[in-house]
Design an enzyme around this catalytic site. Sequence first.
Site, PDB file in Angstrom:
ATOM      1  N   ILE A 156       0.817  -1.221   0.000  1.00 39.04           N
ATOM      2  CA  ILE A 156       0.000   0.000   0.000  1.00 39.04           C
ATOM      3  C   ILE A 156       0.846   1.265   0.000  1.00 39.04           C
ATOM      4  CG2 ILE A 156      -2.034  -1.053   1.058  1.00 39.04           C
ATOM      5  CD1 ILE A 156      -1.085  -0.059   3.754  1.00 39.04           C
ATOM      6  N   GLY A 157       2.147   1.137  -0.173  1.00 36.46           N
ATOM      7  CA  GLY A 157       2.962   2.339  -0.274  1.00 36.46           C
ATOM      8  C   GLY A 157       4.293   2.202   0.398  1.00 36.46           C
ATOM      9  N   GLY A 159       6.856   2.985   3.213  1.00 36.17           N
ATOM     10  CA  GLY A 159       6.720   3.226   4.653  1.00 36.17           C
ATOM     11  C   GLY A 159       7.708   4.222   5.194  1.00 36.17           C
ATOM     12  N   GLY A 160       8.020   5.243   4.431  1.00 38.28           N
ATOM     13  CA  GLY A 160       8.994   6.235   4.898  1.00 38.28           C
ATOM     14  C   GLY A 160      10.326   6.034   4.206  1.00 38.28           C
ATOM     15  N   GLY A 163      11.362   1.692   4.508  1.00 42.08           N
ATOM     16  CA  GLY A 163      10.461   0.560   4.626  1.00 42.08           C
ATOM     17  C   GLY A 163       9.334   0.569   3.620  1.00 42.08           C
ATOM     18  N   LYS A 179       4.461  -2.435   8.453  1.00 39.16           N
ATOM     19  CA  LYS A 179       5.626  -1.750   7.900  1.00 39.16           C
ATOM     20  C   LYS A 179       6.841  -2.664   8.000  1.00 39.16           C
ATOM     21  CE  LYS A 179       8.234   2.581   8.496  1.00 39.16           C
ATOM     22  NZ  LYS A 179       8.298   3.836   9.279  1.00 39.16           N
ATOM     23  N   ASP A 277      10.067  15.110  11.086  1.00 37.70           N
ATOM     24  CA  ASP A 277       9.807  14.764   9.685  1.00 37.70           C
ATOM     25  C   ASP A 277       8.319  14.897   9.387  1.00 37.70           C
ATOM     26  OD1 ASP A 277      10.544  14.037   7.114  1.00 37.70           O
ATOM     27  OD2 ASP A 277      10.315  11.895   7.486  1.00 37.70           O
TER      28      ASP A 277
END
Length: 446
Positions: A156-157, A159-160, A163, A179, A277
Amino acid sequence: MEVNSSTTVPAGPPTISTKNHTFIHHYHHLHSEKDYHNHVGHFPFKTIIIIITMVALIMLLFTIFLVVCLIRRQKSSSKNGVCKDDCESRVLHDTSRRHIAPTILSFDSSPDVKGGCLYGGNLSRTPPTPKFRGVQVFTYRELEVATNGFNEANEIGNGGINGLMYKGVLSDGTLAAIKLLQSEGKQGERAFRIEVDLLSQLRSPYLVELLGYCADQHHRLLIFEYMPNGTLQHHLHSLNDKTQPLDWWSRMRIALDCARALEFLHEHAVSPVIHRDFKTYNVLLDQNFRAKVADFGLANMGSEKRNGQVSTRVLGTTGYLAPEYASTGKLTTKSDVYSYGVVLLELLTGRVPVDIKRPTGEHVLVSWALPRLTNREKVVEMVDPVLHGQYSKKALVQVAAIAAMCIQPEADYRPLMTDVVQSLIPLVRAHSLSSSLRFQKQIPSY
């Protein structure tokens, strides 16, 4: 015949009158003594009662004072005490899920990893006593099953910085975002430990909840609550035409939720927490488009002093870094305020922080927007065109003023997040009230 005029007293002892006199005298004497003793006896009895009452009252007051002192001492010790590791609470490695108390992790380069659980020291100097159940410890095998072998279909994308995020279903049916940390070395381990430590201790409806973690052998994974509407970055900047643009009031409500999250970190955590961040990619949206802040891998414990600085290595995302932090590495809670101001500009304009495709002078969002935010005509020209004019001009001017304060080059001129929250609440509340009134008018009366 001579008559004797003297009175003749009859012979015999005068017993009756003498006894009567003696009895009367003795009677009066007894009654006088009795009255005296009664009088003398009652006085000390009352005095004793009064003395006993006073002593009891003094003892009661002393007891209350002692209890208050003990309560204050207990509160003081719980506030200032340092949380120690409890190594006796180690959890054995097995294939079942376990509940544990919030884990305090250290930053040693060689962590003690046994059976999927970490043992270490203390990140926060004064961690709060948790009022919720602890995070759960998972095995790598459990999470592999939950994500269907970390199938790409469940990705789903990102993770920063280190990750990948996967959608997974836990064994109890809970939908979760998992994650998988990929970076190795000290930085990756530190990011993992910070997130577990902080999110195990901090609980707020404006922070993404940590459900559990895995430290099985060399694997490092974090399990979060699932946020079905993804990131704020996706909804503001996605090129996908299927993405429904956020309306004005949804953006204002998101801005308030984010402000509350940072206010909680800065003002209500036991020690100030600097996110370091904060950006649209780290703002997640639930099914009602309410925002929660995520990704604490770069978070830093701030100074206890008001606006106190912390010297640290410069990390973060270009375009969101406060000038003083980017140039000197001096980090404060006001650095987060600057990043928040950038996100607020994105909500207003729909632009990304740095865009080299734009005309000269418009590459950097902050430098382009700052001189325009105090000009009403130019502020209107800055608004995200996808809103098609559907916004409150009064609210726009107020939000532009808040953004202008947050992105001030000098940190001292930026507001506290508490002030930002208090400025946004009336705007969101006014819209909620007006929406409620419009809804009531639309209900037909019978």
